[in-house]
Scaffold this motif. Structure first.
Motif, PDB file in Angstrom:
ATOM      1  N   ALA A 196       0.807  -1.220   0.000  1.00 34.80           N
ATOM      2  CA  ALA A 196       0.000   0.000   0.000  1.00 34.80           C
ATOM      3  C   ALA A 196       0.838   1.268   0.000  1.00 34.80           C
ATOM      4  CB  ALA A 196      -0.928   0.004   1.221  1.00 34.80           C
ATOM      5  N   THR A 209      -6.557  -0.021  -4.823  1.00 35.95           N
ATOM      6  CA  THR A 209      -5.479   0.513  -3.986  1.00 35.95           C
ATOM      7  C   THR A 209      -4.507   1.340  -4.803  1.00 35.95           C
ATOM      8  OG1 THR A 209      -5.643  -1.392  -2.497  1.00 35.95           O
ATOM      9  CG2 THR A 209      -3.605  -0.111  -2.424  1.00 35.95           C
ATOM     10  N   ARG A 235      -4.927   5.050   2.386  1.00 35.40           N
ATOM     11  CA  ARG A 235      -4.736   3.608   2.244  1.00 35.40           C
ATOM     12  C   ARG A 235      -3.579   3.053   3.070  1.00 35.40           C
ATOM     13  NH1 ARG A 235      -2.401   5.357  -2.921  1.00 35.40           N
ATOM     14  NH2 ARG A 235      -0.319   4.477  -3.203  1.00 35.40           N
ATOM     15  N   ILE A 290      -6.224   0.969   5.584  1.00 33.00           N
ATOM     16  CA  ILE A 290      -5.328  -0.064   5.047  1.00 33.00           C
ATOM     17  C   ILE A 290      -6.001  -1.432   5.041  1.00 33.00           C
ATOM     18  CG2 ILE A 290      -4.200  -0.700   7.226  1.00 33.00           C
ATOM     19  CD1 ILE A 290      -1.540  -0.744   5.612  1.00 33.00           C
ATOM     20  N   ALA A 319      -7.310  -2.056   1.619  1.00 35.22           N
ATOM     21  CA  ALA A 319      -6.243  -2.449   0.692  1.00 35.22           C
ATOM     22  C   ALA A 319      -5.825  -3.899   0.928  1.00 35.22           C
ATOM     23  CB  ALA A 319      -5.041  -1.515   0.863  1.00 35.22           C
TER      24      ALA A 319
END
Length: 397
Positions: free
Chosen positions: A54, A278, A286, A291, A294
C-alpha cells in the motif's frame, strides 16, 4: 636452628570471565510469554507485507513503519522488565499528569485540521494517547485498593474517573481516541465485578437507540436538522454511514470505496501488489485508517480470516494471561490490554466495512502511525510484565 623457608605464592593472577552478550540477554527474556510473542511477530509480518504494497510509492512509509515496529518492540522489552507493583505505583501520577495535560490542551492547545488535540511542552505531544494506558492503570489501582470490599459507590467513583478524560477528549474533538479510552476503562470496571443488572440496561437502551436512529434516518438526517451533544461533522459521519449514497463523491466516498475494495477481493484476493482500487488511489488514507480495505482487496476473504484470527488469538492470549495473574491489579490490567486490542481491531474493521462511522482509529501493526505504535508497545509491555510476574511466582521462569 634452620631458618624457615619463605612462603611462595602463585604468580598467576586470578582471572574472571566476563559474561557474553547472550548470557546477559537471556535472563532479561526469562518469563516472556512466547505464544504472545509468536502472535505479535505474525501480525508484524502481515503489517509489513500490507504496508509494502500500500505504501511503496509513499516515500519512506514502509521503512518508517518498520522503524516504528522496532521502537514499539524496544518499549515492550523495557516495560516488561518493570514489576507490576512498580507499574501500580505509577497509576495515580500518570492519570493526574494526563488529565492536567488534557485540560491544558483545552485551554491553549495546538489546533490542526479543526481539532485541538496537541500541546507543546518542549515537544509537541498528544495527551489523549497517554490516557489509553493511564486510564486502565488507574482504575485497576483503584479496585486493587478496594479488593474484597467493593461497594456500589466505588463503581460510581470509577465511572466518574473515566468520564472526566473521555469528556475532555471528545471536546477536542477526537471521537476515535475517546472510544478507545472508554473501552479500556469500561473493561476494567466490568472485569472488576460490575453487576449484570447495571450492565444490561445501558446495553438494551443503546440497542434500542441504534434501531430508532436507523428507522428514522430519513427524518433525522434531513437537511437543517441538528443533533444535540454531537458536533456537526460527527452527525454527518453517522448519517453518511446510514446512507453513503447521500454524498457519494464527498463524505460517503471513503465508505463506498472501502466496501468496493473489500468486495472486489473475493475469496482469494487479487494478489500481492495487484489491487487496482489501492494502486489507482481510489482508497483514501490507504496506508493509515483504510489499510484494511487495501489488505482485503489483495488477500481476499482468506487473508481477512487469517488477520482476524490473529487478533482474536491475541485477545484470547491476553485474557488467558489475566486469568492466571497473581493480583487483582494484574488481572484487571491484562484484561484491559486485551480489550484495547479488540476495540482497535473491531472499530477499524467496522468503519472500513461500513458498519461503524469513520472515526480515525488505526489497525494495530497494520496501519502506519508512530504514536499509535508506541502506545501499543507500551500496552504490550504491561501485558508481558504481568505474564513474567506470574511465571516467576509459579517457578516456570
Amino acid at each position: 636452628m634452620a631458618a624457615a623457608k619463605p612462603t611462595t605464592t602463585s604468580t598467576h593472577p586470578t582471572t574472571f570471565r566476563s559474561p557474553t552478550l547472550a548470557q546477559r540477554i537471556v535472563p532479561l527474556l526469562r518469563g516472556f510469554d512466547w505464544p504472545l510473542i509468536l502472535l505479535l511477530l505474525t501480525l508484524a509480518g502481515l503489517g509489513l507485507v500490507a504496508m509494502y504494497s500500500a505504501g511503496f510509492d509513499h516515500g519512506m512509509r514502509f521503512a518508517d513503519h518498520g522503524r516504528n515496529m522496532l521502537l514499539a518492540a524496544g518499549i515492550l522489552f523495557l516495560v516488561a522488565q518493570v514489576p507490576p507493583q512498580r507499574l501500580m505505583a505509577l497509576a495515580l501520577p500518570l492519570y493526574v499528569v494526563g488529565v492536567a495535560l488534557l485540560v491544558a490542551v483545552a485551554l491553549f492547545g495546538i489546533t490542526k485540521k479543526g481539532a485541538q488535540r496537541w500541546i507543546n511542552i518542549g515537544v509537541v505531544v498528544q495527551p489523549s494517547e497517554l490516557m489509553k494506558i493511564a486510564m486502565p492503570l488507574l482504575l485497576a489501582w483503584w479496585f486493587q485498593k478496594r479488593e474484597g470490599q467493593v461497594r456500589a459507590l466505588d463503581f460510581v467513583i470509577a465511572v466518574l474517573l473515566l468520564a472526566l478524560p473521555v469528556g475532555l477528549i471528545m471536546k477536542q474533538p477526537d471521537l476515535g481516541t475517546a472510544l478507545l479510552v472508554l473501552a479500556a476503562g469500561a473493561s476494567v470496571i466490568f472485569f472488576a465485578g460490575l453487576p449484570w443488572k447495571l450492565v444490561l440496561p445501558p446495553v438494551i437502551l443503546g440497542a434500542i437507540g441504534i434501531a430508532l436512529v436507523v428507522w428514522f434516518e430519513p427524518q433525522i438526517c434531513a437537511d437543517g436538522v441538528r443533533w444535540p451533544v454531537l458536533h456537526n461533522y460527527q452527525q454527518q459521519r453517522i448519517c453518511t454511514l446510514l446512507d453513503p449514497t447521500r454524498d457519494p463523491l464527498g463524505k460517503g466516498f471513503h465508505i463506498i470505496q472501502g466496501m468496493i475494495a473489500i468486495g472486489s477481493g473475493g475469496l482469494w484476493g487479487k494478489g500481492f501488489m495487484a489491487g487496482t482500487q489501492t494502486h489507482l488511489e481510489f482508497i483514501p488514507e490507504r496506508t493509515t485508517d483504510f489499510i484494511f480495505a487495501a489488505f482485503s482487496e489483495e488477500f481476499g476473504l482468506v487473508g481477512n480470516l487469517v488477520l482476524i484470527s490473529c487478533f482474536l488469538l491475541l485477545v484470547w492470549r491476553g485474557l488467558a494471561i489475566a486469568a492466571r495473574a497473581n493480583t487483582l491489579f494484574e488481572r484487571l490490567m491484562a484484561s484491559a490490554v486485551a480489550m484495547i486490542f479488540f476495540a482497535y481491531a473491531f472499530v477499524n474493521m467496522g468503519m472500513v466495512s461500513g458498519i461503524l462511522p469513520v472515526v480515525g482509529v488505526p489497525l494495530p501493526f497494520i496501519s502506519y502511525g508512530g504514536t499509535a505504535m508506541t502506545t501499543l508497545g507500551l500496552a504490550l509491555g504491561v501485558l508481558m510484565s504481568v505474564a513474567r510476574a506470574q511465571r516467576e511466582t509459579s517457578g516456570h521462569g
